[in-house]
Design a protein around this motif. Structure first.
Motif, PDB file in Angstrom:
ATOM      1  N   GLY A  55     -32.875  83.920  -0.093  1.00 32.61           N
ATOM      2  CA  GLY A  55     -33.959  83.879   1.013  1.00 32.61           C
ATOM      3  C   GLY A  55     -34.985  85.203   0.512  1.00 32.61           C
ATOM      4  O   GLY A  55     -35.973  85.252   1.401  1.00 32.61           O
ATOM      5  N   SER A  56     -35.223  85.809  -0.533  1.00 33.00           N
ATOM      6  CA  SER A  56     -36.097  86.814  -0.735  1.00 33.00           C
ATOM      7  C   SER A  56     -37.431  86.161  -1.302  1.00 33.00           C
ATOM      8  O   SER A  56     -37.590  85.123  -1.707  1.00 33.00           O
ATOM      9  N   GLN A  57     -38.608  86.566  -0.441  1.00 32.90           N
ATOM     10  CA  GLN A  57     -39.541  85.852  -0.584  1.00 32.90           C
ATOM     11  C   GLN A  57     -40.755  86.320  -1.806  1.00 32.90           C
ATOM     12  O   GLN A  57     -41.271  86.077  -2.579  1.00 32.90           O
ATOM     13  N   ASP A  58     -40.861  87.770  -1.941  1.00 39.77           N
ATOM     14  CA  ASP A  58     -41.812  88.436  -2.636  1.00 39.77           C
ATOM     15  C   ASP A  58     -40.900  88.996  -3.900  1.00 39.77           C
ATOM     16  O   ASP A  58     -40.345  90.226  -4.070  1.00 39.77           O
ATOM     17  N   VAL A  59     -40.801  88.071  -4.889  1.00 37.80           N
ATOM     18  CA  VAL A  59     -39.954  88.661  -6.134  1.00 37.80           C
ATOM     19  C   VAL A  59     -40.993  88.356  -7.248  1.00 37.80           C
ATOM     20  O   VAL A  59     -41.426  87.285  -7.603  1.00 37.80           O
ATOM     21  N   LEU A  60     -40.839  89.313  -8.002  1.00 34.84           N
ATOM     22  CA  LEU A  60     -41.539  89.280  -9.674  1.00 34.84           C
ATOM     23  C   LEU A  60     -40.585  89.149 -10.466  1.00 34.84           C
ATOM     24  O   LEU A  60     -39.438  89.921 -10.714  1.00 34.84           O
ATOM     25  N   GLU A  61     -40.434  87.925 -11.434  1.00 35.92           N
ATOM     26  CA  GLU A  61     -39.422  87.810 -12.263  1.00 35.92           C
ATOM     27  C   GLU A  61     -39.832  88.280 -13.650  1.00 35.92           C
ATOM     28  O   GLU A  61     -40.723  87.727 -14.218  1.00 35.92           O
ATOM     29  N   LEU A  62     -39.614  89.614 -13.849  1.00 36.70           N
ATOM     30  CA  LEU A  62     -40.102  90.255 -15.055  1.00 36.70           C
ATOM     31  C   LEU A  62     -39.885  89.523 -16.263  1.00 36.70           C
ATOM     32  O   LEU A  62     -40.696  89.500 -17.116  1.00 36.70           O
ATOM     33  N   HIS A  63     -38.591  88.853 -16.310  1.00 36.07           N
ATOM     34  CA  HIS A  63     -38.219  88.363 -17.601  1.00 36.07           C
ATOM     35  C   HIS A  63     -38.382  86.803 -17.769  1.00 36.07           C
ATOM     36  O   HIS A  63     -37.693  85.960 -18.537  1.00 36.07           O
ATOM     37  N   PHE A  85     -35.101  89.185 -26.088  1.00 34.43           N
ATOM     38  CA  PHE A  85     -35.262  90.519 -26.908  1.00 34.43           C
ATOM     39  C   PHE A  85     -36.178  90.152 -28.067  1.00 34.43           C
ATOM     40  O   PHE A  85     -36.240  89.382 -28.658  1.00 34.43           O
ATOM     41  N   GLY A  86     -37.145  91.371 -28.171  1.00 35.48           N
ATOM     42  CA  GLY A  86     -37.864  91.594 -29.105  1.00 35.48           C
ATOM     43  C   GLY A  86     -39.383  90.890 -28.635  1.00 35.48           C
ATOM     44  O   GLY A  86     -40.370  90.949 -29.535  1.00 35.48           O
ATOM     45  N   GLU A  87     -39.385  90.093 -27.392  1.00 31.52           N
ATOM     46  CA  GLU A  87     -40.691  89.744 -27.204  1.00 31.52           C
ATOM     47  C   GLU A  87     -41.266  90.516 -26.012  1.00 31.52           C
ATOM     48  O   GLU A  87     -40.432  91.319 -25.329  1.00 31.52           O
ATOM     49  N   SER A  88     -42.428  90.427 -25.766  1.00 40.13           N
ATOM     50  CA  SER A  88     -43.203  91.307 -24.770  1.00 40.13           C
ATOM     51  C   SER A  88     -43.220  90.573 -23.324  1.00 40.13           C
ATOM     52  O   SER A  88     -43.473  89.151 -23.274  1.00 40.13           O
ATOM     53  N   VAL A  89     -42.829  91.365 -22.353  1.00 42.43           N
ATOM     54  CA  VAL A  89     -43.295  90.761 -20.902  1.00 42.43           C
ATOM     55  C   VAL A  89     -44.609  90.785 -20.786  1.00 42.43           C
ATOM     56  O   VAL A  89     -45.595  91.414 -21.239  1.00 42.43           O
ATOM     57  N   PRO A  90     -45.096  89.738 -20.132  1.00 44.08           N
ATOM     58  CA  PRO A  90     -46.816  89.506 -19.878  1.00 44.08           C
ATOM     59  C   PRO A  90     -47.424  90.545 -19.269  1.00 44.08           C
ATOM     60  O   PRO A  90     -46.770  91.245 -18.312  1.00 44.08           O
ATOM     61  N   LYS A  91     -48.455  90.951 -19.683  1.00 52.49           N
ATOM     62  CA  LYS A  91     -49.005  92.313 -19.270  1.00 52.49           C
ATOM     63  C   LYS A  91     -49.521  92.117 -17.750  1.00 52.49           C
ATOM     64  O   LYS A  91     -49.224  93.143 -16.975  1.00 52.49           O
ATOM     65  N   ALA A  99     -31.337 100.313 -19.678  1.00 53.93           N
ATOM     66  CA  ALA A  99     -31.053 100.714 -21.007  1.00 53.93           C
ATOM     67  C   ALA A  99     -32.440 100.196 -21.987  1.00 53.93           C
ATOM     68  O   ALA A  99     -32.829 100.849 -23.101  1.00 53.93           O
ATOM     69  N   VAL A 100     -33.079  99.239 -21.370  1.00 57.54           N
ATOM     70  CA  VAL A 100     -34.433  98.999 -22.113  1.00 57.54           C
ATOM     71  C   VAL A 100     -35.692  99.270 -21.524  1.00 57.54           C
ATOM     72  O   VAL A 100     -35.512  99.392 -20.281  1.00 57.54           O
ATOM     73  N   MET A 101     -36.577  99.625 -22.394  1.00 51.27           N
ATOM     74  CA  MET A 101     -37.790 100.015 -21.559  1.00 51.27           C
ATOM     75  C   MET A 101     -38.529  99.111 -20.479  1.00 51.27           C
ATOM     76  O   MET A 101     -39.158  99.623 -19.609  1.00 51.27           O
ATOM     77  N   SER A 102     -38.261  97.815 -20.636  1.00 51.70           N
ATOM     78  CA  SER A 102     -38.775  96.911 -19.548  1.00 51.70           C
ATOM     79  C   SER A 102     -38.633  97.150 -18.358  1.00 51.70           C
ATOM     80  O   SER A 102     -39.509  96.956 -17.515  1.00 51.70           O
ATOM     81  N   GLY A 103     -37.679  98.069 -17.791  1.00 47.61           N
ATOM     82  CA  GLY A 103     -37.280  98.255 -16.529  1.00 47.61           C
ATOM     83  C   GLY A 103     -37.415  99.617 -16.509  1.00 47.61           C
ATOM     84  O   GLY A 103     -37.713 100.113 -15.452  1.00 47.61           O
ATOM     85  N   TYR A 104     -36.927 100.488 -17.411  1.00 50.15           N
ATOM     86  CA  TYR A 104     -36.894 101.809 -17.218  1.00 50.15           C
ATOM     87  C   TYR A 104     -38.403 102.454 -17.020  1.00 50.15           C
ATOM     88  O   TYR A 104     -38.689 103.500 -16.544  1.00 50.15           O
ATOM     89  N   ASP A 162     -48.469  94.968 -15.074  1.00 44.03           N
ATOM     90  CA  ASP A 162     -49.418  95.925 -14.270  1.00 44.03           C
ATOM     91  C   ASP A 162     -49.157  95.463 -12.654  1.00 44.03           C
ATOM     92  O   ASP A 162     -49.182  96.690 -11.943  1.00 44.03           O
ATOM     93  N   GLU A 163     -48.736  94.373 -12.527  1.00 47.53           N
ATOM     94  CA  GLU A 163     -48.486  93.935 -10.899  1.00 47.53           C
ATOM     95  C   GLU A 163     -47.253  94.840 -10.487  1.00 47.53           C
ATOM     96  O   GLU A 163     -47.169  95.547  -9.475  1.00 47.53           O
ATOM     97  N   SER A 164     -46.182  95.017 -11.553  1.00 53.01           N
ATOM     98  CA  SER A 164     -45.312  95.767 -11.029  1.00 53.01           C
ATOM     99  C   SER A 164     -45.392  97.168 -11.126  1.00 53.01           C
ATOM    100  O   SER A 164     -44.864  97.912  -9.988  1.00 53.01           O
ATOM    101  N   PHE A 165     -46.331  97.913 -11.956  1.00 52.26           N
ATOM    102  CA  PHE A 165     -46.636  99.080 -11.788  1.00 52.26           C
ATOM    103  C   PHE A 165     -47.438  99.432 -10.541  1.00 52.26           C
ATOM    104  O   PHE A 165     -47.135 100.353  -9.930  1.00 52.26           O
ATOM    105  N   ARG A 166     -48.371  98.576 -10.122  1.00 51.87           N
ATOM    106  CA  ARG A 166     -49.046  98.628  -8.901  1.00 51.87           C
ATOM    107  C   ARG A 166     -48.096  98.754  -7.732  1.00 51.87           C
ATOM    108  O   ARG A 166     -48.159  99.622  -6.739  1.00 51.87           O
ATOM    109  N   LEU A 167     -47.120  97.812  -7.817  1.00 56.58           N
ATOM    110  CA  LEU A 167     -45.907  97.837  -6.480  1.00 56.58           C
ATOM    111  C   LEU A 167     -45.394  99.190  -6.543  1.00 56.58           C
ATOM    112  O   LEU A 167     -45.104  99.815  -5.278  1.00 56.58           O
ATOM    113  N   VAL A 168     -44.774  99.745  -7.714  1.00 55.92           N
ATOM    114  CA  VAL A 168     -44.035 100.826  -7.587  1.00 55.92           C
ATOM    115  C   VAL A 168     -44.980 102.085  -7.263  1.00 55.92           C
ATOM    116  O   VAL A 168     -44.376 103.020  -6.649  1.00 55.92           O
TER     117      VAL A 168
END
Length: 309
Positions: A132-140, A226-232, A256-261, A236-242
């Motif tokens: 039921g979550s509405q505002d979800v960013l699927e990072l991967h 693994f080894g692939e880049s998250v879309p910019k 453990a991986v930079m994509s979340g850290y 950027d949207e995740s950084f804005r939210l944070v």
């Protein structure tokens, strides 16, 4: 707050050191106060979905239990893609049967109550939305979709599974017949991306999917390997939210991986409080103002109960 203990460390696959011994910082009451202020952004990892029957990648020391296929391997050969799809064809059937657990439902309830503004998830299982979550960013990305790397055609994973079933009659039966050599690994080896251990002779007999538009065998699940880049744009949207959050709440991620850290690091840089709830140590423990090393489900149960009117 637990008393200080000697710190034992282990080397991560990322060459980072992760403490094996953990020290809590703050209490459940502190977490309740933080969440009750609202404006929360949740960053979730594989640990939030383990109660749905989807194991995470890492053990308590941060070491990977299994080695996932990398982007370079997948794109490197047709044989690698055949291996991925054969294994994923089997694993998907259990993965697709997974349903939201109480952790996902608690996050959804916090959003509906106005405490959570958005969820950034490292998971590809779609269980936050199913809860039921509405505002979800699927990072991967999401395993619900597949994309052709040659022409960009997008297909649903359900339709792709039907096509693979038609192209591989009797494959499930041959898998089941493997019994003690493969079937016994079913529960332990399904990965967060729906992959599974599979015998080489079964892989060799599998017909991998081809794109219905261009005919190439370059169909890939629409997830970040693994080894692939998250879309910019997503980063950027995740950084804005944070940066605009009242607080960042990390649930079930070792970071453990930079994509979340990196979002924990950014939160600390801009003065946004960070709370981490996981059973084991995380790479971001030193950046958190609250850290509770405990099983996720009972902790969120207690949090939800404390926030009820």
């Amino acid at each position: 707050m637990s008393e200080s203990r000697p710190v034992v460390t282990a080397r991560l696959a990322t060459s980072r050191v992760l403490p094996l011994e953990t020290t809590d910082l703050g209490t459940l009451d502190d977490l309740v106060d933080l969440v009750s202020a609202g404006g929360l952004v949740v960053l979730s990892g594989a640990g939030i979905s383990t109660d749905s029957g989807i194991p995470d990648y890492r053990g308590p020391d941060g070491t990977r239990r299994v080695e996932p296929m990398t982007y370079g391997q997948f794109t490197g050969s047709s044989e690698a893609r055949r291996r991925y799809w054969a294994r994923s064809y089997i694993g998907w059937q259990r993965f697709n049967a997974a349903r939201p657990n109480s952790n996902h439902r608690h996050v959804s309830a916090l959003e509906q109550a106005g405490y959570v503004d958005a969820v950034i998830t490292q998971n590809v299982d779609g269980l936050h939305q199913a809860a039921g979550s509405q505002d979800v960013l699927e990072l991967h990305g999401s395993l619900d979709r597949a994309v052709c790397l040659t022409c960009g055609e997008v297909a649903s994973r359900a339709s792709l599974h039907e096509r693979m079933t038609q192209a591989n009659p009797g494959f499930m039966e041959r898998f089941a017949a493997a019994g003690h050599t493969v079937g016994s690994q079913w529960g332990e080896q399904v990965r967060p991306d729906g992959d599974i251990v599979l015998a080489d002779e079964l892989v060799a007999s599998f017909h991998a999917p081809r794109c219905l538009v261009c005919g190439h065998d370059s169909v890939k699940p629409d997830v970040v390997f693994f080894g692939e880049s998250v879309p910019k744009t997503l980063v950027d949207e995740s950084f804005r939210l944070v940066e605009s959050a009242g607080a960042l709440l990390v649930l079930g991620s070792s970071l453990a991986v930079m994509s979340g850290y990196r979002f924990v690091r950014r939160a600390r840089q801009v003065g946004v409080p960070v709370a981490i709830v996981t059973q084991s140590a995380t790479r971001g423990d030193a950046d958190a103002s609250i850290r509770i090393h405990a099983p996720l489900a009972p902790t969120l149960d207690a949090l939800g109960a404390a926030l009820e009117p």
